[in-house]
Design a protein around this motif. Structure first.
Motif, PDB file in Angstrom:
ATOM      1  N   TYR A 180      -6.422   1.396  -3.614  1.00 23.57           N
ATOM      2  CA  TYR A 180      -5.921   0.150  -3.027  1.00 23.57           C
ATOM      3  C   TYR A 180      -7.112  -0.515  -2.350  1.00 23.57           C
ATOM      4  O   TYR A 180      -7.598  -0.053  -1.330  1.00 23.57           O
ATOM      5  N   HIS A 187      -1.032   4.186   7.538  1.00 19.86           N
ATOM      6  CA  HIS A 187       0.299   4.050   6.932  1.00 19.86           C
ATOM      7  C   HIS A 187       0.376   4.629   5.521  1.00 19.86           C
ATOM      8  O   HIS A 187       1.384   4.454   4.836  1.00 19.86           O
ATOM      9  N   THR A 188      -0.683   5.295   5.056  1.00 17.82           N
ATOM     10  CA  THR A 188      -0.688   5.923   3.735  1.00 17.82           C
ATOM     11  C   THR A 188      -1.268   7.329   3.862  1.00 17.82           C
ATOM     12  O   THR A 188      -1.892   7.663   4.869  1.00 17.82           O
ATOM     13  N   ALA A 246       0.829  -1.205   0.000  1.00 21.76           N
ATOM     14  CA  ALA A 246       0.000   0.000   0.000  1.00 21.76           C
ATOM     15  C   ALA A 246       0.864   1.255   0.000  1.00 21.76           C
ATOM     16  O   ALA A 246       0.559   2.232  -0.698  1.00 21.76           O
ATOM     17  N   GLN A 247       1.925   1.253   0.776  1.00 17.94           N
ATOM     18  CA  GLN A 247       2.828   2.405   0.798  1.00 17.94           C
ATOM     19  C   GLN A 247       3.521   2.587  -0.542  1.00 17.94           C
ATOM     20  O   GLN A 247       3.692   3.717  -1.030  1.00 17.94           O
ATOM     21  N   THR A 248       3.906   1.476  -1.169  1.00 11.77           N
ATOM     22  CA  THR A 248       4.518   1.542  -2.498  1.00 11.77           C
ATOM     23  C   THR A 248       3.536   2.111  -3.511  1.00 11.77           C
ATOM     24  O   THR A 248       3.878   3.012  -4.295  1.00 11.77           O
ATOM     25  N   LEU A 291      -4.202   0.294   7.095  1.00 12.79           N
ATOM     26  CA  LEU A 291      -3.552   0.908   5.934  1.00 12.79           C
ATOM     27  C   LEU A 291      -3.742   2.414   5.914  1.00 12.79           C
ATOM     28  O   LEU A 291      -2.869   3.160   5.447  1.00 12.79           O
ATOM     29  N   ARG A 308      -2.270   9.358   0.592  1.00 18.53           N
ATOM     30  CA  ARG A 308      -2.911   9.892  -0.612  1.00 18.53           C
ATOM     31  C   ARG A 308      -3.877   8.909  -1.254  1.00 18.53           C
ATOM     32  O   ARG A 308      -5.001   9.270  -1.623  1.00 18.53           O
ATOM     33  N   ILE A 309      -3.481   7.686  -1.403  1.00 16.01           N
ATOM     34  CA  ILE A 309      -4.210   6.702  -2.195  1.00 16.01           C
ATOM     35  C   ILE A 309      -5.590   6.432  -1.603  1.00 16.01           C
ATOM     36  O   ILE A 309      -5.780   6.448  -0.392  1.00 16.01           O
ATOM     37  N   ASP A 342       0.962   3.970  -2.931  1.00 12.75           N
ATOM     38  CA  ASP A 342       0.695   5.358  -2.564  1.00 12.75           C
ATOM     39  C   ASP A 342       1.740   6.280  -3.175  1.00 12.75           C
ATOM     40  O   ASP A 342       1.426   7.365  -3.681  1.00 12.75           O
ATOM     41  N   THR A 343       2.981   5.849  -3.133  1.00  7.38           N
ATOM     42  CA  THR A 343       4.086   6.663  -3.638  1.00  7.38           C
ATOM     43  C   THR A 343       4.169   6.659  -5.156  1.00  7.38           C
ATOM     44  O   THR A 343       4.509   7.678  -5.766  1.00  7.38           O
TER      45      THR A 343
END
Length: 354
Positions: free
Chosen positions: A46, A72-73, A35-37, A69, A75-76, A39-40
């Protein structure tokens, strides 16, 4: 129907799959990392799927995973792909996703399906009943009830008119209350024409499960578009399709990885669900002619290879279906392989890095 494939957004569908040699805890940590990947790297959404009683799938509680999640994020968009509405009381879903909206304002999608996401016995256990009366005919009324809870707008005299899903709009109506954020965006999910038609008639966005019902993709999308009526949620049809796609630097490795999911699906369909087998186990498995026919048919709908090969196939699929968004699920035994695939495809597709 054609589409400008290069401009089509990409999103992620996560089943939190558990491979042999790994644990559910490790799979869920991979979900955070993925999810972090995403997001970036510029993925749009997601989503987490709901499945039950499957040892190789750790996504039985989408709302719980999405709350984690959200922390830990940044934008997405986060959502369910989907919550199986017949398994849950509409009020419970409204409360869960209203809470998620309060935790991540403006970032929450509520994708809804009408299948149980499991076998009949497990569905009965989820619903605390020995029978399963909720069929296709019940889904529209369940959806209407859920929507009323999310909007806090049951008509006067309705038996639920004095019940409020909190967090939700009621907080913005109460004297001195805090104005709530927009409610979660409702999507309908499907693998046949039923939800396609209903999504169109209600003016909702529609997500079709191309990854396990490819033969129905074009008919369902045509039905959705022809049935569409503008609504407050959407002025024109918006269709997304789910696609199994895996990219690796080496095409042979992609083939090796996706065959693990083919064996996993074979075992699931024959009543032997388990952890996702390793590539070595899949390579050593002695398939019968009938089993080979099943896995070959399943693999025919999996887009895999080098990043350029996968992008070429995805663009062709987008042009053929006119899908306005692709939601990719990466079929692999290894969490590292899944994360790497999304990294490679983000670059090859030209997603904007954030």
């Amino acid at each position: 129907m054609s589409s400008d494939a290069a401009a089509v957004p990409l999103s992620v569908l996560d089943l939190a799959t558990v491979g042999t040699g790994h644990t559910a805890a490790q799979a869920l940590r991979t979900s955070v990392r993925l999810a972090q990947t995403a997001d970036t790297l510029g993925y749009t959404r997601y989503w987490v799927a709901e499945h039950h009683s499957m040892p190789g799938v750790a996504s039985s509680s989408p709302a719980v995973i999405l709350a984690h999640l959200a922390a830990h994020t940044g934008r997405i968009r986060l959502g369910s792909g989907g919550v199986m509405l017949p398994n849950h009381a509409p009020l419970v879903i409204a409360e869960q996703f209203g809470t998620l909206e309060a935790l991540a304002p403006g970032r929450v999608d509520l994708g809804l399906g009408r299948a149980p996401g499991t076998d009949g016995a497990t569905a009965a256990a989820l619903r605390r009943t020995t029978t399963l009366p909720e069929g296709a005919d019940e889904f529209p009324s369940q959806l209407a009830e859920l929507t009323h809870f999310l909007d806090d707008d049951f008509p006067p005299g309705h038996r639920y008119a004095r019940i409020h899903a909190v967090p939700g709009p009621v907080q913005g109506k109460a004297p001195g209350g805090v104005q709530s954020a927009d409610r979660p965006a409702i999507w309908l999910l499907g693998s046949s024409g039923f939800s396609a038609r209903l999504a169109g008639e209600l003016g909702l966005p529609f997500a079709f499960a191309h990854h396990f019902s490819a033969a129905n993709t074009l008919p369902a999308l045509d039905l959705y578009r022809s049935s569409f009526r503008p609504s407050a949620a959407l002025s024109a049809p918006y269709a997304m399709i789910g696609v199994s796609a895996l990219a690796t630097e080496d095409a042979a490795e992609a083939d090796r990885q996706v065959r693990t999911q083919a064996l996993s699906m074979l075992r699931l369909r024959t009543g032997r669900p388990g952890l996702v087998p390793s590539p070595e186990e899949a390579a050593a498995y002695d398939f019968s002619p009938l089993e080979s026919e099943f896995t070959d048919s399943w693999l025919a709908n999996v887009v895999h290879g080098t990043p350029d090969e996968v992008v070429t196939d995805l663009r062709a699929l987008t042009a053929r279906t006119g899908a306005q968004e692709l939601m990719l699920t990466a079929p692999a035994h290894s969490g590292d392989a899944r994360v790497r695939s999304y990294e490679l495809l983000a670059k090859a597709w030209g997603l904007p890095v954030h």
